[in-house]
Design a protein around this motif. Structure first.
Motif, PDB file in Angstrom:
ATOM      1  N   MET A 281      10.768   8.151  17.391  1.00  0.00           N
ATOM      2  CA  MET A 281       9.544   8.232  18.181  1.00  0.00           C
ATOM      3  C   MET A 281       8.259   8.220  17.365  1.00  0.00           C
ATOM      4  SD  MET A 281      10.706  11.233  20.838  1.00  0.00           S
ATOM      5  CE  MET A 281      12.327  11.234  21.602  1.00  0.00           C
ATOM      6  N   VAL A 282       8.334   8.699  16.123  1.00  0.00           N
ATOM      7  CA  VAL A 282       7.129   8.811  15.287  1.00  0.00           C
ATOM      8  C   VAL A 282       7.290   7.917  14.062  1.00  0.00           C
ATOM      9  CG1 VAL A 282       5.648  10.355  13.962  1.00  0.00           C
ATOM     10  CG2 VAL A 282       6.751  11.184  16.059  1.00  0.00           C
ATOM     11  N   PRO A 283       6.387   6.942  13.861  1.00  0.00           N
ATOM     12  CA  PRO A 283       6.504   6.039  12.715  1.00  0.00           C
ATOM     13  C   PRO A 283       5.927   6.651  11.438  1.00  0.00           C
ATOM     14  CG  PRO A 283       4.589   5.447  13.981  1.00  0.00           C
ATOM     15  CD  PRO A 283       5.232   6.599  14.710  1.00  0.00           C
ATOM     16  N   GLU A 284       6.156   5.983  10.341  1.00  0.00           N
ATOM     17  CA  GLU A 284       5.531   6.393   9.091  1.00  0.00           C
ATOM     18  C   GLU A 284       4.028   6.167   9.193  1.00  0.00           C
ATOM     19  OE1 GLU A 284       4.779   8.175   6.494  1.00  0.00           O
ATOM     20  OE2 GLU A 284       6.802   7.787   5.728  1.00  0.00           O
ATOM     21  N   SER A 285       3.276   6.966   8.440  1.00  0.00           N
ATOM     22  CA  SER A 285       1.822   6.808   8.427  1.00  0.00           C
ATOM     23  C   SER A 285       1.459   5.454   7.812  1.00  0.00           C
ATOM     24  CB  SER A 285       1.178   7.932   7.615  1.00  0.00           C
ATOM     25  OG  SER A 285      -0.175   7.623   7.325  1.00  0.00           O
ATOM     26  N   PRO A 286       0.768   4.565   8.564  1.00  0.00           N
ATOM     27  CA  PRO A 286       0.389   3.271   7.984  1.00  0.00           C
ATOM     28  C   PRO A 286      -0.583   3.415   6.818  1.00  0.00           C
ATOM     29  CG  PRO A 286      -0.618   3.595  10.156  1.00  0.00           C
ATOM     30  CD  PRO A 286       0.369   4.686   9.969  1.00  0.00           C
ATOM     31  N   ARG A 287      -1.400   4.457   6.839  1.00  0.00           N
ATOM     32  CA  ARG A 287      -2.296   4.682   5.696  1.00  0.00           C
ATOM     33  C   ARG A 287      -1.483   4.907   4.425  1.00  0.00           C
ATOM     34  NH1 ARG A 287      -7.768   5.877   6.908  1.00  0.00           N
ATOM     35  NH2 ARG A 287      -8.152   6.355   9.100  1.00  0.00           N
ATOM     36  N   TRP A 288      -0.432   5.726   4.535  1.00  0.00           N
ATOM     37  CA  TRP A 288       0.401   6.006   3.363  1.00  0.00           C
ATOM     38  C   TRP A 288       1.104   4.733   2.896  1.00  0.00           C
ATOM     39  CZ3 TRP A 288       5.632   5.473   2.418  1.00  0.00           C
ATOM     40  CH2 TRP A 288       6.076   6.020   1.216  1.00  0.00           C
ATOM     41  N   LEU A 289       1.594   3.938   3.845  1.00  0.00           N
ATOM     42  CA  LEU A 289       2.288   2.698   3.485  1.00  0.00           C
ATOM     43  C   LEU A 289       1.377   1.769   2.694  1.00  0.00           C
ATOM     44  CD1 LEU A 289       4.204   1.986   6.815  1.00  0.00           C
ATOM     45  CD2 LEU A 289       5.230   2.602   4.613  1.00  0.00           C
ATOM     46  N   LEU A 290       0.108   1.726   3.070  1.00  0.00           N
ATOM     47  CA  LEU A 290      -0.829   0.857   2.356  1.00  0.00           C
ATOM     48  C   LEU A 290      -1.037   1.318   0.918  1.00  0.00           C
ATOM     49  CD1 LEU A 290      -3.495   0.208   5.136  1.00  0.00           C
ATOM     50  CD2 LEU A 290      -1.840  -1.418   4.213  1.00  0.00           C
ATOM     51  N   THR A 291      -1.054   2.625   0.711  1.00  0.00           N
ATOM     52  CA  THR A 291      -1.238   3.136  -0.657  1.00  0.00           C
ATOM     53  C   THR A 291      -0.018   2.854  -1.522  1.00  0.00           C
ATOM     54  OG1 THR A 291      -0.342   5.345  -0.183  1.00  0.00           O
ATOM     55  CG2 THR A 291      -2.704   4.995   0.207  1.00  0.00           C
ATOM     56  N   ARG A 292       1.136   2.612  -0.884  1.00  0.00           N
ATOM     57  CA  ARG A 292       2.365   2.320  -1.634  1.00  0.00           C
ATOM     58  C   ARG A 292       2.637   0.818  -1.666  1.00  0.00           C
ATOM     59  NH1 ARG A 292       2.879   6.797  -4.404  1.00  0.00           N
ATOM     60  NH2 ARG A 292       4.998   6.160  -4.953  1.00  0.00           N
ATOM     61  N   LYS A 294       2.824  -1.385   0.720  1.00  0.00           N
ATOM     62  CA  LYS A 294       3.737  -1.829   1.776  1.00  0.00           C
ATOM     63  C   LYS A 294       2.928  -2.281   2.985  1.00  0.00           C
ATOM     64  CE  LYS A 294       7.421   1.294   0.222  1.00  0.00           C
ATOM     65  NZ  LYS A 294       8.326   2.418   0.594  1.00  0.00           N
ATOM     66  N   GLY A 295       2.074  -3.283   2.735  1.00  0.00           N
ATOM     67  CA  GLY A 295       1.149  -3.757   3.762  1.00  0.00           C
ATOM     68  C   GLY A 295       1.829  -4.357   4.973  1.00  0.00           C
ATOM     69  N   GLU A 296       2.981  -5.052   4.785  1.00  0.00           N
ATOM     70  CA  GLU A 296       3.659  -5.673   5.913  1.00  0.00           C
ATOM     71  C   GLU A 296       4.167  -4.628   6.905  1.00  0.00           C
ATOM     72  OE1 GLU A 296       6.690  -8.327   4.678  1.00  0.00           O
ATOM     73  OE2 GLU A 296       5.340  -9.673   3.576  1.00  0.00           O
ATOM     74  N   LYS A 297       4.765  -3.549   6.378  1.00  0.00           N
ATOM     75  CA  LYS A 297       5.241  -2.478   7.254  1.00  0.00           C
ATOM     76  C   LYS A 297       4.076  -1.807   7.969  1.00  0.00           C
ATOM     77  CE  LYS A 297       9.499  -1.298   4.777  1.00  0.00           C
ATOM     78  NZ  LYS A 297      10.249  -0.200   4.089  1.00  0.00           N
ATOM     79  N   ALA A 298       2.985  -1.619   7.244  1.00  0.00           N
ATOM     80  CA  ALA A 298       1.810  -0.993   7.851  1.00  0.00           C
ATOM     81  C   ALA A 298       1.260  -1.863   8.982  1.00  0.00           C
ATOM     82  CB  ALA A 298       0.729  -0.765   6.791  1.00  0.00           C
ATOM     83  N   LEU A 299       1.208  -3.170   8.760  1.00  0.00           N
ATOM     84  CA  LEU A 299       0.686  -4.079   9.775  1.00  0.00           C
ATOM     85  C   LEU A 299       1.605  -4.104  11.001  1.00  0.00           C
ATOM     86  CD1 LEU A 299      -1.502  -6.110  10.477  1.00  0.00           C
ATOM     87  CD2 LEU A 299      -0.093  -7.898   9.432  1.00  0.00           C
ATOM     88  N   HIS A 316      -6.665 -12.837  12.780  1.00  0.00           N
ATOM     89  CA  HIS A 316      -7.039 -12.762  11.367  1.00  0.00           C
ATOM     90  C   HIS A 316      -6.609 -11.448  10.726  1.00  0.00           C
ATOM     91  CE1 HIS A 316     -10.482 -10.741  13.373  1.00  0.00           C
ATOM     92  NE2 HIS A 316     -10.573 -10.050  12.242  1.00  0.00           N
ATOM     93  N   TYR A 317      -6.057 -10.541  11.549  1.00  0.00           N
ATOM     94  CA  TYR A 317      -5.500  -9.319  10.981  1.00  0.00           C
ATOM     95  C   TYR A 317      -4.063  -9.583  10.547  1.00  0.00           C
ATOM     96  CZ  TYR A 317      -9.465  -6.707  12.898  1.00  0.00           C
ATOM     97  OH  TYR A 317     -10.719  -6.244  13.182  1.00  0.00           O
ATOM     98  N   SER A 318      -3.902 -10.534   9.684  1.00  0.00           N
ATOM     99  CA  SER A 318      -2.568 -10.871   9.194  1.00  0.00           C
ATOM    100  C   SER A 318      -2.206 -10.068   7.957  1.00  0.00           C
ATOM    101  CB  SER A 318      -2.483 -12.375   8.866  1.00  0.00           C
ATOM    102  OG  SER A 318      -3.460 -12.712   7.889  1.00  0.00           O
ATOM    103  N   GLU A 319      -3.217  -9.445   7.373  1.00  0.00           N
ATOM    104  CA  GLU A 319      -2.967  -8.637   6.177  1.00  0.00           C
ATOM    105  C   GLU A 319      -4.057  -7.590   6.064  1.00  0.00           C
ATOM    106  OE1 GLU A 319      -2.461  -9.164   1.323  1.00  0.00           O
ATOM    107  OE2 GLU A 319      -2.746 -10.909   2.634  1.00  0.00           O
ATOM    108  N   ILE A 320      -3.662  -6.380   5.798  1.00  0.00           N
ATOM    109  CA  ILE A 320      -4.616  -5.296   5.559  1.00  0.00           C
ATOM    110  C   ILE A 320      -4.206  -4.579   4.297  1.00  0.00           C
ATOM    111  CG2 ILE A 320      -5.393  -4.865   7.927  1.00  0.00           C
ATOM    112  CD1 ILE A 320      -3.269  -2.740   8.184  1.00  0.00           C
ATOM    113  N   THR A 321      -5.180  -4.077   3.630  1.00  0.00           N
ATOM    114  CA  THR A 321      -4.884  -3.372   2.381  1.00  0.00           C
ATOM    115  C   THR A 321      -5.991  -2.379   2.105  1.00  0.00           C
ATOM    116  OG1 THR A 321      -4.325  -3.627   0.043  1.00  0.00           O
ATOM    117  CG2 THR A 321      -6.091  -5.015   0.913  1.00  0.00           C
ATOM    118  N   ILE A 322      -5.772  -1.550   1.136  1.00  0.00           N
ATOM    119  CA  ILE A 322      -6.791  -0.604   0.686  1.00  0.00           C
ATOM    120  C   ILE A 322      -7.196  -1.043  -0.707  1.00  0.00           C
ATOM    121  CG2 ILE A 322      -7.319   1.791   0.143  1.00  0.00           C
ATOM    122  CD1 ILE A 322      -5.209   2.633   2.101  1.00  0.00           C
TER     123      ILE A 322
END
Length: 549
Positions: A281-292, A294-299, A316-322
């Motif tokens: 029911m609860v996914p991983e934090s997308p913010r945390w995934l980006l720091t590791r 793992k942009g595809e999982k976050a997206l 155009h939100y095909s990729e997000i990153t920090i």
């Protein structure tokens, strides 16, 4: 390339998805607070008990004594001969003989007065009318062993402290939700073992471990919630504190309905197994995934959030990153390497320590009003609700920093005034002391929110866990500070509390304001928080001036 906050805004900053996750995770506050305060009911006084004489079981079986008979024949003579002795911690050091008469086991002493019979301290053999009502009667935590009850709470706090360091680090390295789920599993297993511990040593070991895992559930759920909502919705962190208070209010109801300490322990531990369902029911934090990286999982998670919120992410939100977010294993050095991070860390550590020490000190000093334990405990918990309501009303209008500072200063002034109010005006003394408790409760709840907003994503869970570990240290020190200083002068602890609170109030004014600002993603973002807020303030003032013109 869009930032995470831009994507989150389009996906929904606090839509149906976030509300569901928030509702699920905030239940953790109920179980955590129940464990935190459970010692009040697990260790409640067992009622009537007495020191049992050697061979009492054999004598009772031989003479057909009931517990009441055993009390009258073996303890009453002691009380009659020595009015100052209740028979709880000492017994007559004599030979008991029922061969002449079961009704007069001391008959062979003739007319020898019981006043002159020798006494000895009781060692490990007590009889209780309610033998399994609390851990006190279960493990003989009475008389010379009474200090062990305090030890059981200190051990729990040590567990919280260890959990803040170990699981806070693990959540930043291995992920929020996996550590949350493992902590729930460990919390539940250790809680069950505690309920059936055959001796006090095992009880302490697994109570410590339960504290470790419980702290992991509490801190991680808080971070997950604050990371999946927008900057204007992070007030939900304060609402989680209300669930902590709700747990305090529910606990006496559980204790009233469940007659044994084992039942209470199971009631506050078993719900942790239900939280394992959050895996689906609860996914991983997308913010945390980006720091590791793992942009595809976050997206993918962001698309899920948008779908549940009835939104649609732009193509155009095909990729997000920090940007500039370097993946590293967090350590304390990372929290103090740069000037602003160092300032924030040291001030927050002190704020956690002072808030916990003052809060627990005031609660212990005021105690619970005489009467029904269950009702009074419920009322004492309900008194904390106004603190959360005041925060909800003011924090998004005024900001974080000013209420944080004012609440500490008000608490300090109230403690100082209470120390010098005359004893013959008890209602006024109590009212001012309660104002101090309200102030420190507000400060205690705000520090959770501010702490999570002042660290970058890659260090957030570790930073919150490390700083909040000083809360557990304050909780361990509070009773010793209170009782030792009170022995010198009853009101001396209040003077110390007032100094700690006022200093804390002045220090937090040095922190940057985080109202309406996106969560920092990198250390560089933290270093520029103050200047960013200043620029935002100037822009608002300029906009307001143009509107006026």
């Amino acid at each position: 390339m869009p930032s995470f906050d831009e994507v989150l805004k389009e996906a929904g900053e606090f839509g149906r998805f976030q509300k569901r996750v928030f509702f699920l995770l905030c239940q953790t506050g109920i179980t955590f607070s129940s464990l935190f305060a459970s010692v009040v009911f697990l260790g409640k006084a067992p009622g009537s008990y007495w020191c049992r004489i050697p061979g009492a079981a054999e004598l009772s079986e031989q003479c057909g004594w009931t517990l009441e008979d055993e009390l009258n024949f073996t303890v009453l003579p002691l009380h009659l001969g020595n009015r100052s002795s209740s028979g709880e911690c000492e017994r007559l050091d004599v030979t008991w003989d029922t061969s002449v008469s079961c009704a007069s086991p001391l008959a062979h002493y003739g007319n020898y007065s019981t006043t002159n019979l020798p006494l000895t301290l009781c060692h490990g053999d007590w009889m209780y009318k309610q033998p399994h009502s609390s851990i006190v009667s279960e493990y003989n935590l009475v008389c010379g062993n009474a200090w062990m009850l305090d030890l059981s709470q200190a051990i729990l706090n040590l567990g919280f402290l260890a959990g803040a360091f170990t699981l806070g680090y693990a959540a930043d390295r291995y992920g929020r939700i996996i550590i949350y789920l493992l902590s729930c599993l460990g919390d539940g297993i250790c809680g069950v073992i505690v309920a059936f511990a055959p001796n006090f040593t095992l009880f302490l070991i697994f109570r410590f471990l339960q504290g470790v895992f419980a702290k992991g559930t509490w801190m991680t759920c808080y971070v997950i919630v604050t990371e999946i909502v927008g900057s204007d919705q992070r007030i939900v962190g304060i609402v989680i504190q209300m669930l902590f208070t709700l747990g305090i209010m529910i606990l006496p109801g559980i204790a009233y309905l469940v007659p044994t300490w084992q039942g209470i322990q199971l009631a506050i531990s078993l719900p942790n197994f239900l939280f394992l369902l959050y895996y689906w029911m609860v996914p991983e934090s997308p913010r945390w995934l980006l720091t590791r990286k793992k942009g595809e999982k976050a997206l993918k998670i962001m698309h899920t959030i948008a779908k549940h919120n009835g939104k649609y992410l732009s193509p155009h939100y095909s990729e997000i990153t920090i940007s500039n977010a370097e993946v590293s294993n967090p350590s304390f050095v990372d929290l103090v390497r740069t000037p602003q991070m160092r300032r924030n860390t040291l001030i927050l550590m002190y704020a956690w320590f002072a808030s916990a020490l003052i809060y627990q000190g005031l609660v212990m000093r005021l105690g619970i009003v005489g009467g029904n334990l269950y009702v009074d405990f419920f009322i004492s918990g309900a008194m904390e609700l106004p603190a959360a309501l005041l925060i909800l009303v003011t924090i998004d209008r005024i900001g974080r920093r000013l209420p944080f500072a004012v609440s500490n200063i008000v608490a300090g002034i109230a403690c100082f005034i209470t120390a010098f109010l005359p004893e013959d005006i008890p209602w006024l003394k109590t009212a001012v002391a309660m104002l101090g408790r309200l102030g420190i409760t507000i400060a205690f709840e705000i520090v959770y929110l501010v702490n999570s907003e002042l660290y970058p994503t890659m260090l957030r869970n570790f930073g919150v866990s490390l700083c909040s570990s000083l809360c557990d240290l304050g909780g361990i020190i509070a009773p010793f500070l209170l009782f030792r200083l009170a022995a010198v002068w009853l009101e001396l602890p209040l003077i110390i509390f007032s100094i700690l609170a006022v200093v804390c109030g002045l220090l937090v004014l040095l922190l940057p304001e985080t109202k309406g600002i996106s969560l920092p993603e990198t250390v560089e973002d933290v270093e520029h928080l103050s200047s960013h807020f200043s620029k935002c303030s100037k822009k608002r003032k300029h906009r307001d001036t143009n509107s006026y013109i």
